[in-house]
Scaffold this active site. Sequence first.
Site, PDB file in Angstrom:
ATOM      1  N   CYS A 129       0.855  -1.200   0.000  1.00 41.69           N
ATOM      2  CA  CYS A 129       0.000   0.000   0.000  1.00 41.69           C
ATOM      3  C   CYS A 129       0.886   1.244   0.000  1.00 41.69           C
ATOM      4  O   CYS A 129       1.658   1.440  -0.927  1.00 41.69           O
ATOM      5  CB  CYS A 129      -0.951  -0.014   1.192  1.00 41.69           C
ATOM      6  SG  CYS A 129      -2.069  -1.416   1.247  1.00 41.69           S
ATOM      7  N   ASP A 176      -8.946  -2.579  -7.668  1.00 42.37           N
ATOM      8  CA  ASP A 176      -8.364  -1.405  -7.011  1.00 42.37           C
ATOM      9  C   ASP A 176      -8.007  -0.349  -8.057  1.00 42.37           C
ATOM     10  O   ASP A 176      -6.842  -0.018  -8.260  1.00 42.37           O
ATOM     11  CB  ASP A 176      -7.116  -1.843  -6.230  1.00 42.37           C
ATOM     12  CG  ASP A 176      -6.432  -0.708  -5.494  1.00 42.37           C
ATOM     13  OD1 ASP A 176      -7.094   0.312  -5.223  1.00 42.37           O
ATOM     14  OD2 ASP A 176      -5.231  -0.857  -5.191  1.00 42.37           O
ATOM     15  N   HIS A 235      -7.714  -3.528  -3.181  1.00 48.40           N
ATOM     16  CA  HIS A 235      -6.580  -2.933  -2.487  1.00 48.40           C
ATOM     17  C   HIS A 235      -6.341  -3.679  -1.168  1.00 48.40           C
ATOM     18  O   HIS A 235      -7.275  -4.096  -0.502  1.00 48.40           O
ATOM     19  CB  HIS A 235      -6.885  -1.458  -2.214  1.00 48.40           C
ATOM     20  CG  HIS A 235      -5.716  -0.675  -1.732  1.00 48.40           C
ATOM     21  ND1 HIS A 235      -4.648  -0.374  -2.539  1.00 48.40           N
ATOM     22  CD2 HIS A 235      -5.444  -0.128  -0.517  1.00 48.40           C
ATOM     23  CE1 HIS A 235      -3.763   0.324  -1.851  1.00 48.40           C
ATOM     24  NE2 HIS A 235      -4.219   0.480  -0.612  1.00 48.40           N
TER      25      HIS A 235
END
Length: 318
Positions: free
Chosen positions: A210, A257, A288
């Site tokens: 991330c 995502d 995600h």
Amino acid sequence: MSDYQQDLFRYVAEEFAEDYREGELPRREFLRRSVLLGGSVPGARLLLATLGVAGVSAAELADAQGAAPQNDASSNSYHVDPADSALEAGPVTYSALGRSNYAYLARPKGIASAPIVMIVHENKGLQPHIEDVARRMAKAGYIALAPDFVSVDEGSRDGGSKKYSDIAAISAIIAKLNPADLAAHGLEAVKFLKAQPGAQAEHFGMVGFCWGGGVTWMMSTLLPDLKAAVPFYGPSPSFADIPKIKAAVLGIYGGLDQRITGNAPATDKALSDAGVKHEFKVYADANHAFHNDTGASYNKADAENAWASTLVWLRANL
């Protein structure tokens, strides 16, 4: 703010907004986090306007500001027991940049030397999940270091991520970090990792998730000796800096995502144009943060495949 700092800030803000729109984040908690990010009720109102969230009054924000934190629901599973007898693993501190920095270090026990990998955490800071990822990497035969980038913050030097029970407060801190301080902290963490007994510094990789995927991209433009990088669904670096990348890059993305994966084709082209060895894997049914087995978006099959692919990439390129 610099352009990169704005990108990091926007990344965290948009993640909160996306979770709210998808029903994963209650409205009051979303507004509370918006005040944290905005720094005040007026700042939150400006931030929400840029995110396209309308119909929020100052009174509602003020009420949310005083609400108790609601951390994201998470499980507490481990792939590798923290007390695994085959490993030496645990928290460490090291002196750099005039202060103590926090990290988690894991290495195979009884092995004289090994390649090294730095693990970069999500915008939630150095949490047990990332410590577990470091142990997984050690089980695969690497010396792994997961630095706590919350240590960069002036107010968080005494404790880092462990200082906070409110995970959103950590995200707000990370969103506002100065990129120059962030890069300096990352480079010092690399020095500490390379200085570990038996560290094969010439076989050096990095994996990030991330926000940490974005940091992995950024650090890859600063480390000409980095051999392999695996950013999991991280925001791309400035395309002007991509020619500086010498590492072989495996980009991991979730097909659902689109906030991040939507930029993958342009990033792919920029890497190709610069002659950077790379490969992208897009998991069509994954969202995600699908690798994080403690979170709501965990996709077991895709996470296991992505991890196996990560290890294959590291072995081939380190």
